[in-house]
Design a protein around this motif. Sequence first.
Motif, PDB file in Angstrom:
ATOM      1  N   LYS A   1       8.189  -9.098 -10.435  1.00  0.00           N
ATOM      2  CA  LYS A   1       7.472  -9.466 -11.760  1.00  0.00           C
ATOM      3  C   LYS A   1       6.126  -8.644 -11.682  1.00  0.00           C
ATOM      4  N   GLY A   2       5.351  -8.625 -10.709  1.00  0.00           N
ATOM      5  CA  GLY A   2       4.317  -8.266 -10.437  1.00  0.00           C
ATOM      6  C   GLY A   2       3.974  -6.524 -10.561  1.00  0.00           C
ATOM      7  N   LEU A   3       5.403  -5.982 -10.195  1.00  0.00           N
ATOM      8  CA  LEU A   3       5.373  -4.593 -10.544  1.00  0.00           C
ATOM      9  C   LEU A   3       5.700  -4.084 -11.837  1.00  0.00           C
ATOM     10  N   VAL A   4       6.567  -4.979 -12.608  1.00  0.00           N
ATOM     11  CA  VAL A   4       6.820  -4.810 -13.902  1.00  0.00           C
ATOM     12  C   VAL A   4       5.688  -4.905 -14.867  1.00  0.00           C
ATOM     13  N   ILE A   5       4.930  -6.170 -14.483  1.00  0.00           N
ATOM     14  CA  ILE A   5       3.594  -6.155 -15.444  1.00  0.00           C
ATOM     15  C   ILE A   5       2.580  -5.134 -15.255  1.00  0.00           C
ATOM     16  N   SER A   6       2.496  -4.803 -14.075  1.00  0.00           N
ATOM     17  CA  SER A   6       1.534  -3.775 -13.946  1.00  0.00           C
ATOM     18  C   SER A   6       2.013  -2.377 -14.449  1.00  0.00           C
ATOM     19  N   GLY A   7       3.249  -2.181 -14.359  1.00  0.00           N
ATOM     20  CA  GLY A   7       3.963  -0.901 -14.963  1.00  0.00           C
ATOM     21  C   GLY A   7       3.811  -1.008 -16.620  1.00  0.00           C
ATOM     22  N   LEU A   8       4.112  -2.215 -17.000  1.00  0.00           N
ATOM     23  CA  LEU A   8       4.153  -2.525 -18.436  1.00  0.00           C
ATOM     24  C   LEU A   8       2.937  -2.294 -19.147  1.00  0.00           C
TER      25      LEU A   8
ATOM     26  N   SER B   1       0.678  -1.295   0.120  1.00  0.00           N
ATOM     27  CA  SER B   1      -0.118  -0.091   0.133  1.00  0.00           C
ATOM     28  C   SER B   1       0.982   1.117   0.084  1.00  0.00           C
ATOM     29  N   ALA B   2       1.622   1.611  -1.197  1.00  0.00           N
ATOM     30  CA  ALA B   2       2.368   2.700  -1.193  1.00  0.00           C
ATOM     31  C   ALA B   2       2.178   3.273  -2.670  1.00  0.00           C
ATOM     32  N   PRO B   3       1.153   3.817  -3.002  1.00  0.00           N
ATOM     33  CA  PRO B   3       0.650   4.268  -4.224  1.00  0.00           C
ATOM     34  C   PRO B   3       1.561   5.073  -4.910  1.00  0.00           C
ATOM     35  N   LEU B   4       2.108   6.065  -4.239  1.00  0.00           N
ATOM     36  CA  LEU B   4       3.097   7.373  -4.962  1.00  0.00           C
ATOM     37  C   LEU B   4       4.219   6.485  -5.497  1.00  0.00           C
ATOM     38  N   THR B   5       4.899   5.529  -4.743  1.00  0.00           N
ATOM     39  CA  THR B   5       5.974   4.772  -4.960  1.00  0.00           C
ATOM     40  C   THR B   5       5.769   3.778  -6.246  1.00  0.00           C
ATOM     41  N   VAL B   6       4.839   3.146  -5.809  1.00  0.00           N
ATOM     42  CA  VAL B   6       4.411   2.213  -7.172  1.00  0.00           C
ATOM     43  C   VAL B   6       4.065   3.037  -8.328  1.00  0.00           C
ATOM     44  N   GLY B   7       3.267   4.029  -8.293  1.00  0.00           N
ATOM     45  CA  GLY B   7       3.023   4.855  -9.445  1.00  0.00           C
ATOM     46  C   GLY B   7       4.436   5.220 -10.053  1.00  0.00           C
ATOM     47  N   SER B   8       5.445   5.627  -9.171  1.00  0.00           N
ATOM     48  CA  SER B   8       6.535   6.171  -9.697  1.00  0.00           C
ATOM     49  C   SER B   8       7.420   5.097 -10.434  1.00  0.00           C
ATOM     50  N   LEU B   9       7.388   3.767  -9.765  1.00  0.00           N
ATOM     51  CA  LEU B   9       8.019   2.707 -10.400  1.00  0.00           C
ATOM     52  C   LEU B   9       7.427   2.073 -11.737  1.00  0.00           C
ATOM     53  N   GLN B  10       6.213   2.441 -11.764  1.00  0.00           N
ATOM     54  CA  GLN B  10       5.396   2.126 -13.244  1.00  0.00           C
ATOM     55  C   GLN B  10       5.851   3.070 -14.115  1.00  0.00           C
ATOM     56  N   PHE B  11       6.115   4.389 -13.540  1.00  0.00           N
ATOM     57  CA  PHE B  11       6.446   5.232 -14.800  1.00  0.00           C
ATOM     58  C   PHE B  11       7.954   5.046 -15.298  1.00  0.00           C
ATOM     59  N   LEU B  12       8.758   4.349 -14.311  1.00  0.00           N
ATOM     60  CA  LEU B  12       9.975   3.891 -14.659  1.00  0.00           C
ATOM     61  C   LEU B  12       9.962   2.657 -15.497  1.00  0.00           C
ATOM     62  N   VAL B  13       8.999   1.570 -15.358  1.00  0.00           N
ATOM     63  CA  VAL B  13       8.916   0.735 -16.283  1.00  0.00           C
ATOM     64  C   VAL B  13       8.667   1.235 -17.645  1.00  0.00           C
ATOM     65  N   GLY B  14       7.699   2.130 -17.982  1.00  0.00           N
ATOM     66  CA  GLY B  14       7.352   2.816 -19.180  1.00  0.00           C
ATOM     67  C   GLY B  14       8.559   3.399 -19.956  1.00  0.00           C
ATOM     68  N   SER B  15       9.197   4.070 -18.933  1.00  0.00           N
ATOM     69  CA  SER B  15      10.319   4.890 -19.404  1.00  0.00           C
ATOM     70  C   SER B  15      11.372   3.932 -20.094  1.00  0.00           C
ATOM     71  N   LEU B  16      11.727   2.718 -19.309  1.00  0.00           N
ATOM     72  CA  LEU B  16      12.801   1.693 -19.747  1.00  0.00           C
ATOM     73  C   LEU B  16      12.254   1.389 -21.016  1.00  0.00           C
ATOM     74  N   TYR B  17      10.971   0.881 -21.104  1.00  0.00           N
ATOM     75  CA  TYR B  17      10.533   0.128 -22.327  1.00  0.00           C
ATOM     76  C   TYR B  17      10.811   1.100 -23.660  1.00  0.00           C
ATOM     77  N   CYS B  18      10.596   2.301 -23.301  1.00  0.00           N
ATOM     78  CA  CYS B  18      10.663   3.369 -24.533  1.00  0.00           C
ATOM     79  C   CYS B  18      12.007   3.549 -24.757  1.00  0.00           C
ATOM     80  N   ILE B  19      12.968   3.501 -23.757  1.00  0.00           N
ATOM     81  CA  ILE B  19      14.386   3.957 -23.985  1.00  0.00           C
ATOM     82  C   ILE B  19      15.009   2.410 -24.839  1.00  0.00           C
ATOM     83  N   ILE B  20      14.524   1.369 -24.438  1.00  0.00           N
ATOM     84  CA  ILE B  20      14.817   0.291 -25.280  1.00  0.00           C
ATOM     85  C   ILE B  20      14.532   0.244 -26.722  1.00  0.00           C
TER      86      ILE B  20
END
Length: 407
Positions: free
Chosen positions: A322-329, A125-144
Amino acid sequence: HKCQPDNQSYCQQPTSLIIKTMRSPILALALLAATASARQAPFVKPALAARAKSSSSVQSSKSALDVTSALTTTDVNTNIAIRGGDDDASLSMSARFKIGGYFSLWYILNVVYNILNKKYLNVISAPLTVGSLQFLVGSLYCIILWTTKLRAPPILTPSGKTAVNKVGFYHMAGQELSMMSLNAGAVSFTHIVKALEPFFSAMVSGVIFGKWMNPVVYATLIPVVGGVAYACLKERAFSWLAFYTAMGSNLAFALRAVVSKSALDASGGELGENLTSVNLFGIVTCYAFIQSIPLFLMGEGLSFIQLWKDALPNSSTYELVKGLVISGLFHYLNNEVMYLALSNVHPVTLAVGNTMKRVFIVVASVVVFRTPITVQAAIGSAVGLGGVLLYSLTKQYYEELEKNQTA
């Protein structure tokens, strides 16, 4: 952690059960979405086909205009820039299948993301941190994609960087507030409140942007506001925190639309090169991640680490990652596929499709989480969502009417 409204029958189960919902079908769906969005769709609306013959400098300007039209909204209701488009009846059969595929994928990704995201927040239950890490996943996807040349890397001008920085801030604020709302309340409740987006869009457009619409358009907002208010009045999963943060998210996304349009006007359309809608959204995601770092550090500090440790007895680090990466993706691909879908249809089709998307999310969340919903809430939601569709269609009608009169 404290159980949230959407996990009465779920929060006592091991975290590993969440990961079981992320097996091969969901991974295959993510791969399909990534394949669809990895390269820019070759299909172009007939109205835009003639523009392809213009010079490269003109194409850059046109591209920026089309990009900002897409960026000005996560939903049709916040769209201030008018999308161009021809009658959908003129589309070929192959184009219809392609657009239908995009819409189907968009709906599925959106529904799955909201469900997986809520289940993950039930565990950590850390919405701000989880949301930020989901942004990170999307950013890494684009950079790749950019570094492997699967997608042409964008190049921003100084004015483009300024514009994207502003848009990224409001995009970050809107998404983080949405995450807080989803963490504090039921998914269905959050999306009922977020049906008020057209109201905020209309008010921000008039007060800040100075663009007032026909009185009939404002009249269509009455069932939207009234329906949502009626639905929330005796909602069993009502939460003031979820309500306030969802309302704040509506405001942030409306401001994002205004900033996007004003930034484009100030730059004369020259934001940079290779700025397709998905490319620009990728840059906005990168800026949003950077700007979200101080927010989650100030708002939640290092509590995410402790919550992570608390979840480890019932799950492994690999499963949590894995759960965090999938939700972010899924969060990122949902938006990319949305742009691929919406950039090829008429605004009326867009309005109907977006309204139906929110209906699917509410219904799916009620079924999956078994969220109790009163008859009053169901009636209010139906009225509110119906008002959203009426507003979108009426707004588009008067915009087209004004456009024809000035032509």
